[in-house]
Design a protein around this motif. Sequence first.
Motif, mmCIF file in Angstrom:
data_model
loop_
_atom_site.group_PDB
_atom_site.id
_atom_site.type_symbol
_atom_site.label_atom_id
_atom_site.label_comp_id
_atom_site.label_asym_id
_atom_site.label_seq_id
_atom_site.Cartn_x
_atom_site.Cartn_y
_atom_site.Cartn_z
ATOM 1 N N ALA A 134 -11.707 -4.173 16.408
ATOM 2 C CA ALA A 134 -11.420 -4.861 15.140
ATOM 3 C C ALA A 134 -11.141 -3.855 14.027
ATOM 4 C CB ALA A 134 -12.588 -5.770 14.757
ATOM 5 N N ASN A 135 -11.959 -2.801 13.941
ATOM 6 C CA ASN A 135 -11.746 -1.793 12.897
ATOM 7 C C ASN A 135 -10.467 -1.001 13.125
ATOM 8 O OD1 ASN A 135 -13.935 -2.446 11.317
ATOM 9 N ND2 ASN A 135 -15.296 -1.007 12.307
ATOM 10 N N LEU A 136 -10.160 -0.692 14.376
ATOM 11 C CA LEU A 136 -8.909 0.017 14.650
ATOM 12 C C LEU A 136 -7.716 -0.871 14.327
ATOM 13 C CD1 LEU A 136 -7.718 2.703 15.642
ATOM 14 C CD2 LEU A 136 -7.549 1.669 17.897
ATOM 15 N N SER A 137 -7.838 -2.149 14.591
ATOM 16 C CA SER A 137 -6.771 -3.095 14.278
ATOM 17 C C SER A 137 -6.511 -3.148 12.769
ATOM 18 C CB SER A 137 -7.137 -4.484 14.790
ATOM 19 O OG SER A 137 -6.141 -5.416 14.453
ATOM 20 N N ILE A 138 -7.576 -3.137 11.971
ATOM 21 C CA ILE A 138 -7.427 -3.123 10.514
ATOM 22 C C ILE A 138 -6.707 -1.856 10.075
ATOM 23 C CG2 ILE A 138 -8.705 -2.958 8.337
ATOM 24 C CD1 ILE A 138 -10.833 -4.810 9.700
ATOM 25 N N LEU A 139 -7.062 -0.738 10.666
ATOM 26 C CA LEU A 139 -6.393 0.524 10.339
ATOM 27 C C LEU A 139 -4.925 0.482 10.747
ATOM 28 C CD1 LEU A 139 -6.414 3.454 9.364
ATOM 29 C CD2 LEU A 139 -7.226 4.120 11.641
ATOM 30 N N ARG A 140 -4.665 0.032 11.969
ATOM 31 C CA ARG A 140 -3.291 -0.013 12.475
ATOM 32 C C ARG A 140 -2.401 -0.918 11.636
ATOM 33 N NH1 ARG A 140 -3.996 -2.069 18.215
ATOM 34 N NH2 ARG A 140 -1.735 -1.998 18.235
ATOM 35 N N SER A 141 -2.957 -1.991 11.095
ATOM 36 C CA SER A 141 -2.170 -2.942 10.301
ATOM 37 C C SER A 141 -1.884 -2.439 8.894
ATOM 38 C CB SER A 141 -2.906 -4.277 10.213
ATOM 39 O OG SER A 141 -4.047 -4.159 9.383
ATOM 40 N N GLY A 142 -2.572 -1.358 8.483
ATOM 41 C CA GLY A 142 -2.387 -0.827 7.149
ATOM 42 C C GLY A 142 -3.227 -1.539 6.104
ATOM 43 N N LYS A 143 -4.144 -2.393 6.538
ATOM 44 C CA LYS A 143 -4.970 -3.161 5.611
ATOM 45 C C LYS A 143 -6.306 -2.488 5.293
ATOM 46 C CE LYS A 143 -2.994 -7.567 7.030
ATOM 47 N NZ LYS A 143 -2.001 -7.736 6.045
ATOM 48 N N ALA A 144 -6.578 -1.354 5.914
ATOM 49 C CA ALA A 144 -7.841 -0.650 5.665
ATOM 50 C C ALA A 144 -7.858 -0.115 4.235
ATOM 51 C CB ALA A 144 -8.019 0.487 6.655
ATOM 52 N N LYS A 145 -8.991 -0.239 3.580
ATOM 53 C CA LYS A 145 -9.144 0.271 2.216
ATOM 54 C C LYS A 145 -9.654 1.706 2.226
ATOM 55 C CE LYS A 145 -7.892 -3.479 0.243
ATOM 56 N NZ LYS A 145 -6.536 -3.558 -0.226
ATOM 57 N N GLY A 146 -10.163 2.160 3.361
ATOM 58 C CA GLY A 146 -10.669 3.518 3.481
ATOM 59 C C GLY A 146 -10.970 3.837 4.934
ATOM 60 N N GLU A 184 5.243 5.708 -3.722
ATOM 61 C CA GLU A 184 4.938 4.713 -4.750
ATOM 62 C C GLU A 184 3.482 4.821 -5.171
ATOM 63 O OE1 GLU A 184 7.236 2.616 -6.106
ATOM 64 O OE2 GLU A 184 8.708 3.623 -4.846
ATOM 65 N N LEU A 185 3.200 4.426 -6.417
ATOM 66 C CA LEU A 185 1.844 4.394 -6.910
ATOM 67 C C LEU A 185 1.272 3.009 -6.663
ATOM 68 C CD1 LEU A 185 -0.458 5.818 -8.364
ATOM 69 C CD2 LEU A 185 0.531 5.027 -10.525
ATOM 70 N N ASP A 186 0.177 2.938 -5.944
ATOM 71 C CA ASP A 186 -0.444 1.666 -5.614
ATOM 72 C C ASP A 186 -1.576 1.417 -6.604
ATOM 73 O OD1 ASP A 186 -1.024 -0.660 -4.230
ATOM 74 O OD2 ASP A 186 -2.373 0.361 -2.830
ATOM 75 N N GLU A 187 -1.277 0.636 -7.630
ATOM 76 C CA GLU A 187 -2.272 0.353 -8.663
ATOM 77 C C GLU A 187 -2.803 -1.061 -8.509
ATOM 78 O OE1 GLU A 187 -1.345 1.313 -12.682
ATOM 79 O OE2 GLU A 187 -0.087 2.992 -12.100
ATOM 80 N N PRO A 188 -4.125 -1.219 -8.646
ATOM 81 C CA PRO A 188 -4.694 -2.574 -8.562
ATOM 82 C C PRO A 188 -4.263 -3.438 -9.744
ATOM 83 C CG PRO A 188 -6.389 -0.961 -9.158
ATOM 84 C CD PRO A 188 -5.126 -0.202 -8.915
ATOM 85 N N GLY A 189 -4.143 -4.735 -9.432
ATOM 86 C CA GLY A 189 -3.923 -5.714 -10.491
ATOM 87 C C GLY A 189 -2.552 -5.804 -10.961
ATOM 88 N N MET A 249 0.853 -1.186 0.000
ATOM 89 C CA MET A 249 0.000 0.000 0.000
ATOM 90 C C MET A 249 0.886 1.231 0.000
ATOM 91 S SD MET A 249 -3.024 1.566 0.325
ATOM 92 C CE MET A 249 -4.285 0.456 0.823
ATOM 93 N N ALA A 250 0.498 2.207 -0.743
ATOM 94 C CA ALA A 250 1.283 3.433 -0.893
ATOM 95 C C ALA A 250 1.153 4.366 0.305
ATOM 96 C CB ALA A 250 0.861 4.167 -2.161
ATOM 97 N N ILE A 251 0.171 4.127 1.146
ATOM 98 C CA ILE A 251 -0.026 4.940 2.350
ATOM 99 C C ILE A 251 0.383 4.102 3.562
ATOM 100 C CG2 ILE A 251 -1.679 6.200 3.776
ATOM 101 C CD1 ILE A 251 -1.309 7.455 0.994
ATOM 102 N N ARG A 252 1.301 4.594 4.332
ATOM 103 C CA ARG A 252 1.769 3.909 5.549
ATOM 104 C C ARG A 252 1.045 4.494 6.756
ATOM 105 N NH1 ARG A 252 3.456 -0.050 2.879
ATOM 106 N NH2 ARG A 252 5.244 0.325 1.553
ATOM 107 N N VAL A 253 0.720 3.626 7.705
ATOM 108 C CA VAL A 253 -0.013 4.038 8.911
ATOM 109 C C VAL A 253 0.937 3.977 10.105
ATOM 110 C CG1 VAL A 253 -1.997 3.561 10.391
ATOM 111 C CG2 VAL A 253 -2.166 3.141 7.930
ATOM 112 N N TYR A 254 1.048 5.079 10.824
ATOM 113 C CA TYR A 254 1.956 5.181 11.971
ATOM 114 C C TYR A 254 1.183 5.407 13.271
ATOM 115 C CZ TYR A 254 5.602 5.312 8.513
ATOM 116 O OH TYR A 254 6.443 4.977 7.476
ATOM 117 N N LEU A 255 0.017 4.809 13.346
ATOM 118 C CA LEU A 255 -0.836 4.987 14.520
ATOM 119 C C LEU A 255 -0.213 4.378 15.769
ATOM 120 C CD1 LEU A 255 -3.458 6.177 15.507
ATOM 121 C CD2 LEU A 255 -4.628 4.112 14.756
#
Length: 73
Positions: free
Chosen positions: A30-42, A68-73, A1-7
């Motif tokens: 659970a939602n905060l954990s997804i954000l903290r892991s960097g796996k959140a899509k939004g 970096e550019l994070d492009e799908p596929g 992912m092109a956006i890194r999370v530093y929570l």
Amino acid sequence: MAIRVYLDEILKQRHMTAKELCRMVDITEANLSILRSGKAKGIRFGTINKICYYLQCDVGDILKFDGELDEPG
């Protein structure tokens, strides 16, 4: 992912647990954990607003673009 999370780093600096932040922001662990892991899509601006308010930080302290550019596929 092109956006890194530093929570996690901000939480440590503020001597706050994720569980405490969840209660203040009114987000599930659970939602905060997804954000903290960097796996959140939004994330809602309202949620980011609350996180920044309670952690007394700026959005750029939590989310950083890695150049970096994070492009799908």
